[in-house]
Enzyme design. Structure first.
Site, PDB file in Angstrom:
ATOM      1  N   ALA A  24      -0.090   6.125   5.015  1.00  0.00           N
ATOM      2  CA  ALA A  24       0.647   5.271   5.946  1.00  0.00           C
ATOM      3  C   ALA A  24       1.736   4.487   5.214  1.00  0.00           C
ATOM      4  O   ALA A  24       2.888   4.456   5.660  1.00  0.00           O
ATOM      5  CB  ALA A  24      -0.323   4.321   6.660  1.00  0.00           C
ATOM      6  N   HIS A  47     -21.089   8.936   6.954  1.00  0.00           N
ATOM      7  CA  HIS A  47     -21.015  10.392   6.858  1.00  0.00           C
ATOM      8  C   HIS A  47     -22.374  10.923   6.420  1.00  0.00           C
ATOM      9  O   HIS A  47     -22.939  10.444   5.448  1.00  0.00           O
ATOM     10  CB  HIS A  47     -19.936  10.754   5.837  1.00  0.00           C
ATOM     11  CG  HIS A  47     -19.470  12.159   5.962  1.00  0.00           C
ATOM     12  ND1 HIS A  47     -20.260  13.209   5.585  1.00  0.00           N
ATOM     13  CD2 HIS A  47     -18.319  12.689   6.426  1.00  0.00           C
ATOM     14  CE1 HIS A  47     -19.594  14.335   5.822  1.00  0.00           C
ATOM     15  NE2 HIS A  47     -18.418  14.044   6.338  1.00  0.00           N
ATOM     16  N   GLY A  60       0.837  -1.198   0.000  1.00  0.00           N
ATOM     17  CA  GLY A  60       0.000   0.000   0.000  1.00  0.00           C
ATOM     18  C   GLY A  60       0.871   1.247   0.000  1.00  0.00           C
ATOM     19  O   GLY A  60       1.916   1.295   0.646  1.00  0.00           O
ATOM     20  N   GLY A  91      -0.594   4.534   0.320  1.00  0.00           N
ATOM     21  CA  GLY A  91      -1.336   5.700   0.798  1.00  0.00           C
ATOM     22  C   GLY A  91      -0.474   6.441   1.809  1.00  0.00           C
ATOM     23  O   GLY A  91       0.743   6.252   1.868  1.00  0.00           O
ATOM     24  N   ARG A 117     -22.034  13.463  13.455  1.00  0.00           N
ATOM     25  CA  ARG A 117     -22.255  12.674  12.245  1.00  0.00           C
ATOM     26  C   ARG A 117     -23.196  11.495  12.443  1.00  0.00           C
ATOM     27  O   ARG A 117     -24.121  11.289  11.660  1.00  0.00           O
ATOM     28  CB  ARG A 117     -20.910  12.117  11.750  1.00  0.00           C
ATOM     29  CG  ARG A 117     -20.018  13.153  11.145  1.00  0.00           C
ATOM     30  CD  ARG A 117     -18.682  12.559  10.767  1.00  0.00           C
ATOM     31  NE  ARG A 117     -17.844  13.574  10.129  1.00  0.00           N
ATOM     32  CZ  ARG A 117     -16.621  13.357   9.671  1.00  0.00           C
ATOM     33  NH1 ARG A 117     -16.084  12.158   9.779  1.00  0.00           N
ATOM     34  NH2 ARG A 117     -15.941  14.318   9.107  1.00  0.00           N
ATOM     35  N   GLU A 145      -5.538   3.138   8.183  1.00  0.00           N
ATOM     36  CA  GLU A 145      -6.925   2.701   8.326  1.00  0.00           C
ATOM     37  C   GLU A 145      -7.022   1.184   8.459  1.00  0.00           C
ATOM     38  O   GLU A 145      -7.997   0.657   8.994  1.00  0.00           O
ATOM     39  CB  GLU A 145      -7.762   3.188   7.128  1.00  0.00           C
ATOM     40  CG  GLU A 145      -9.262   3.020   7.330  1.00  0.00           C
ATOM     41  CD  GLU A 145     -10.112   3.513   6.155  1.00  0.00           C
ATOM     42  OE1 GLU A 145      -9.563   4.174   5.260  1.00  0.00           O
ATOM     43  OE2 GLU A 145     -11.324   3.238   6.141  1.00  0.00           O
ATOM     44  N   LEU A 176      -5.888  11.435   8.393  1.00  0.00           N
ATOM     45  CA  LEU A 176      -4.603  11.798   7.793  1.00  0.00           C
ATOM     46  C   LEU A 176      -3.533  11.799   8.872  1.00  0.00           C
ATOM     47  O   LEU A 176      -2.421  11.326   8.678  1.00  0.00           O
ATOM     48  CB  LEU A 176      -4.705  13.175   7.130  1.00  0.00           C
ATOM     49  CG  LEU A 176      -5.796  13.328   6.074  1.00  0.00           C
ATOM     50  CD1 LEU A 176      -5.757  14.724   5.460  1.00  0.00           C
ATOM     51  CD2 LEU A 176      -5.637  12.297   4.983  1.00  0.00           C
ATOM     52  N   HIS A 202     -18.016   5.924   4.809  1.00  0.00           N
ATOM     53  CA  HIS A 202     -16.794   6.512   4.279  1.00  0.00           C
ATOM     54  C   HIS A 202     -15.518   6.177   5.038  1.00  0.00           C
ATOM     55  O   HIS A 202     -14.433   6.495   4.576  1.00  0.00           O
ATOM     56  CB  HIS A 202     -16.936   8.017   4.084  1.00  0.00           C
ATOM     57  CG  HIS A 202     -16.550   8.817   5.278  1.00  0.00           C
ATOM     58  ND1 HIS A 202     -15.649   9.839   5.211  1.00  0.00           N
ATOM     59  CD2 HIS A 202     -16.920   8.694   6.548  1.00  0.00           C
ATOM     60  CE1 HIS A 202     -15.509  10.346   6.412  1.00  0.00           C
ATOM     61  NE2 HIS A 202     -16.258   9.673   7.234  1.00  0.00           N
ATOM     62  N   ARG A 242     -14.566   8.021  14.372  1.00  0.00           N
ATOM     63  CA  ARG A 242     -13.385   8.842  14.116  1.00  0.00           C
ATOM     64  C   ARG A 242     -13.779  10.305  13.975  1.00  0.00           C
ATOM     65  O   ARG A 242     -14.794  10.618  13.357  1.00  0.00           O
ATOM     66  CB  ARG A 242     -12.688   8.387  12.833  1.00  0.00           C
ATOM     67  CG  ARG A 242     -11.422   9.167  12.540  1.00  0.00           C
ATOM     68  CD  ARG A 242     -10.738   8.682  11.284  1.00  0.00           C
ATOM     69  NE  ARG A 242     -11.544   8.853  10.080  1.00  0.00           N
ATOM     70  CZ  ARG A 242     -11.780  10.021   9.484  1.00  0.00           C
ATOM     71  NH1 ARG A 242     -11.307  11.141   9.986  1.00  0.00           N
ATOM     72  NH2 ARG A 242     -12.513  10.075   8.391  1.00  0.00           N
TER      73      ARG A 242
END
Lengths: 247, 638
Positions: free
Chosen positions: B44, B266, B40, B42, B330, B425, B441, B401, B435
């Site tokens: 992280a 969300h 991965g 992303g 939310r 994640e 991020l 989401h 969260r």
């Protein structure tokens, strides 16, 4: 709505390709362009035919994966949009749509509408970063940056690396892509230390990859989904001459 | 089995420092002899691979996208939190820690969250040094905003593209290491299995997505930074290709999966417009600052919203929550929208939407003011729906989401298989049951830049290397042939239904019974439905093409096959957690006001599940959560 699609099909990198015609009907105007291709692919799969291969991921215009030339324009006719952000209501009912990959010598076709854009990664590898290791740099606010420079840097940094600029250019030039990264870092004090080295090595790599040069047609800006300005190409040229003069 | 989280001793503020000192170090000259796999790219994964390369490890980095710059972290809009207290408004590491624990509804680990808050300040310094163009003020210093209901301004942002800019910073650092030949990058490579030798994670099997070739990779340690599993719902705000396969395959090989039922919904997304829809688009929740949420009072009211008189509208959030009104958190906003639609009062195609009306705000503040604040969002809305929200109310509906659950990890980010590290994640550790905005991020970069590079050294230094093992080991052969056989099986079913049609059906079931609110009956029904759907998939799916070619159909089929197993794990977890907390709302467990009712006596723990076979109930292991620095309270928004 209904559409006739002429789609570029090419089984693999070194195999010849051809256009294949498909009809799609009963398309809701709220369908996105790529969802229309999903519908067609599901039909093809149901008929045991091979679905059309295309790149796409985020489907909200930011990852830069999608990359189709539609009726001769990279990412189609929308202004400042990627292919995934096009909706069928913006096309004419009954229209014929020609779908091609992003064509350039430096972007070989891998299959159907998918091209290999790793040349862009190699250009960034040549210097499109600030050489700082992870650690404990100075406090983020130690170095003030004039807002106007920060904003200009951000304008350039928005580039999503999709390659539309190359597909749009008759010379297959990558200068908007390179100019955007060079500008982003040249405008910030953090990028100043490697300013000369960066532009020279990125341009060297750009040429090695087989991208052409800019002849001021501005098609790249017109078709860029992030509307990155050609003034970044001007800045790239200035940075290049400046670095050369200091060599 | 009681899971050992390996939280260091000592006062909260000193734990990480003490732990870093106690971790063994790898001799700088030896680091290049140790190979680390990072899956991965992303926030992280890219930050971890780059940082490990800088330290001198031999790093192999993999992503299924065509470039390391495309992972879905790139789509994050809002910002990144850091306890810099640049605003002088009372922020501190402890406040960020406190807000995160409370926001997570007391289902996260205090020690992990405190470390996250503490390193948040380093992240901003690091990103600025990389040239990330954060928003600035005229004085040249960094700008901040308040986000997601936080009472301090601690969110750093780069227009509405913070995730993109942070990811491009990490991608640049990674490209630098690729250039320095410290990291070898393999794009368009998908991890399809984890290889475990003598109980330790030793490698992975990948498929080259262009040629279809299966390849074996061996290493001292394997790091998964492979994101969340929101696409189990088919429709989510995740990218199309986000999937659970890497994490799920690790789970099948013995890694425990923690709190899989914790998913975040969300409230302000653009509603589904029809069966063609492939994903959902998030709209910034800042819209609720000025928009008023309502539905018609009468069921099935088909009139245009402008023809519904004031007296026949129900501003249900303002009615039910007089003090918070449209700004309830939310989860509360999402559940209420669903309840209205379930009653038949929903609006728009299919009746799954509620109005978000700006007419009062436009009248009060002028059209120009609203345009200046939200112009780009109104434009995006019009692009997708074809409607002008200055004239007719927006229609919104909640969407999946983010997933707080993930592979279980200890304080070192190591899973239950030694040598398997999980970041971002993909792990479960920091967000509890919910969260907060601008925290994803922060966590991804904290794990990759500042936590894993230390803790992995401690693991590698305590091991004796590969001990002569190679990819010829039988465990590699077994894993590779399992992957090959599975692909061949998928291609040989030759049924009638497409992969997408199964994925959609699974998504609908999950959304209905394991989405915003859950009941015992619904979950039991779901647990009966999933095995049937999975059986049908293996009997009636059609997957075109061959394994040895660029085959997106086969890619999707493998991912959906894993979702069909993973869904059962989620439902099992949701059923066993007999309480409501954060994003997990069990209708049986609510206060008189209809709010989430936690059961701290019986459920103040992490539920970590061990794989026991497909269709077999997994084994539950608990990690008790203790709170020494924060007092557990009930949330109220009346």
């Amino acid at each position: 709505m209904k559409f006739t699609l002429k789609v570029w099909r090419q089984p693999a990198r070194d195999k010849p390709g051809r256009f294949e015609t498909h009809e799609v009907s009963d398309v809701s105007p709220d369908t996105s362009f790529l969802e229309m291709l999903d519908i067609l692919n599901n039909r093809l799969e149901g008929e045991s035919k091979s679905p059309i291969v295309f790149d796409s991921d985020c489907r909200e215009g930011i990852c830069g994966a999608c990359s189709i030339v539609i009726n001769g324009r990279a990412h189609g006719d929308g202004e400042g949009t990627t292919t995934c952000q096009l909706y069928m209501r913006n096309f004419k009912d009954g229209e014929t749509l020609v779908l091609e990959p992003f064509r350039a010598r430096a972007f070989p076709v891998l299959k159907d509408l998918v091209v290999d854009r790793s040349a862009f990664d190699r250009i960034i590898q040549a210097g499109g970063y600030v050489s700082v290791n992870t650690g404990a740099p100075q406090d983020a606010n130690a170095l003030p940056v004039p807002k106007v420079n920060a904003d200009l840097a951000m304008d350039a940094a928005q580039c999503i690396g999709c390659g539309a600029c190359v597909a749009a250019c008759k010379n297959a030039s990558a200068m908007l892509f390179v100019g955007a990264k060079v500008s982003h870092l040249a405008l910030l004090p953090q990028g100043a230390v490697e300013r000369e080295r960066r532009v020279l090595s990125m341009i060297e790599q750009m040429e090695a990859e087989g991208f052409g040069n800019c002849t001021n047609e501005y098609e790249c800006e017109a078709q860029c989904p992030k509307q990155i300005s050609v003034s970044n190409i001007a800045r790239l040229n200035r940075e290049f001459y400046r670095a050369k003069a200091r060599e | 089995m009681i899971l050992d989280s390996k939280i260091p001793d000592g006062p909260l503020e000193e734990k990480w420092d003490r732990h870093r000192f106690n971790l063994k170090l790898v001799n700088p000259a030896n680091k290049r002899k140790h190979r680390v796999i990072v899956v991965g790219t992303g926030l992280a994964g890219a930050s971890a691979a780059a940082s490990l390369g800088e330290l001198g490890y031999d790093v192999l980095s993999f992503c299924f996208q065509d470039s390391a710059r495309r992972a879905h972290s790139i789509a994050a809009q809002g910002g990144i939190n850091a306890a810099k207290n640049y605003r002088n408004d009372g922020d501190s590491v402890f406040r960020l820690f406190y807000d995160t624990v409370k926001g997570g509804d007391y289902r996260s680990r205090e020690a992990n969250v405190h470390r996250l808050a503490a390193v948040s300040v380093n992240i901003i310094d690091q990103c600025v040094a990389q040239g990330v163009p954060f928003a600035r003020e005229y004085g040249g210093l960094l700008d901040n905003r308040s986000f997601g209901g936080a009472q301090v301004s601690r969110t750093f942002y780069a227009r509405g593209q913070t995730g993109q800019q942070l990811l491009l910073g990490a991608y640049g650092a990674l490209m630098r290491q690729v250039h320095a030949k410290k990291v070898k990058l393999y794009t368009r490579h998908e991890m399809l299995d984890l290889v475990v030798i003598d109980g330790k994670a030793r490698g992975i099997i990948t498929r080259d997505l262009v040629t279809g070739a299966l390849e074996r990779w061996i290493a001292d340690a394997v790091c998964l930074a492979t994101g969340g599993y929101g696409n189990v719902f088919f429709l989510s705000t995740n990218a199309k290709n986000c999937n659970v396969t890497a994490a799920y395959r690790a789970y099948r090989r013995g890694a425990y999966f923690a709190n899989p039922c914790f998913t975040q919904i969300h409230p302000t997304c653009i509603p589904v417009s029809g069966d063609h829809q492939s994903k959902l688009t998030l709209m910034s929740e800042s819209l609720r600052n000025d928009g008023r949420v309502w539905v018609p009072k009468n069921k099935g009211d088909q009139r245009s919203p402008r023809d519904v008189p004031e007296s026949e509208r129900d501003y249900y959030l303002e009615r039910r929550y007089p003090s918070f009104g449209n700004l309830v958190p939310r989860d509360v906003a999402s559940r209420n929208a669903k309840a209205q639609c379930d009653e038949g009062k929903g609006v728009g195609p299919g009746g799954y939407g509620v109005y978000l009306d700006f007419s009062d705000a436009i009248e009060r503040d002028s059209l120009a003011t609203i345009q200046a604040k939200y112009g780009n969002l109104f434009d995006m809305y019009e692009e997708i729906t074809g409607e002008n929200a200055y004239h007719v109310p927006m229609r919104i509906y909640p969407a999946v989401h983010y997933t707080m659950g993930g592979l279980w990890v200890d304080y070192n980010l190591m899973g239950t298989i030694p040598g398997l590290f999980v970041l971002g994640e993909a792990n479960f550790s920091d967000h509890g049951a919910n969260r907060l905005g601008a925290s994803a991020l922060m966590q991804g970069l904290a794990d990759g830049y500042f936590i894993l590079p230390y803790t992995i050294g401690g693991y590698i230094a305590s091991q004796s290397g590969l001990g002569g093992q190679t990819t010829q080991h039988e465990a590699f052969a077994e894993a590779e042939s399992a992957v090959r056989e599975r692909a061949e099986k998928l291609l040989s079913v030759n049924g009638k239904r497409t992969v997408d049609s199964f994925h959609r059906q699974l998504g609908k079931l999950m959304w209905e019974y394991c989405g915003m609110s859950r009941t015992r009956g619904g979950l039991e029904h779901l647990l009966k439905e999933i095995p049937g759907l999975r059986a049908e998939f293996w009997e009636n799916v059609t997957v075109q093409g061959s394994p040895g070619e660029f085959n997106q159909c086969l890619e999707r089929a493998g991912r959906v096959a894993d979702f069909l197993e993973f869904a059962e794990l989620m439902a099992t977890d949701a059923l066993s957690r007999e309480e409501s907390c954060g994003g997990h709302f069990r209708e049986e467990h609510q206060t008189e006001d209809g709010e989430a009712k936690r059961d701290d006596e019986n459920f103040c723990h992490v539920s970590a599940w061990a794989f026991k076979g497909v269709g077999v109930t997994p084994e539950l292991h608990k990690e008790p959560l203790t709170f020494e620095n924060v007092k557990l309270t009930q949330r109220s928004y009346k």
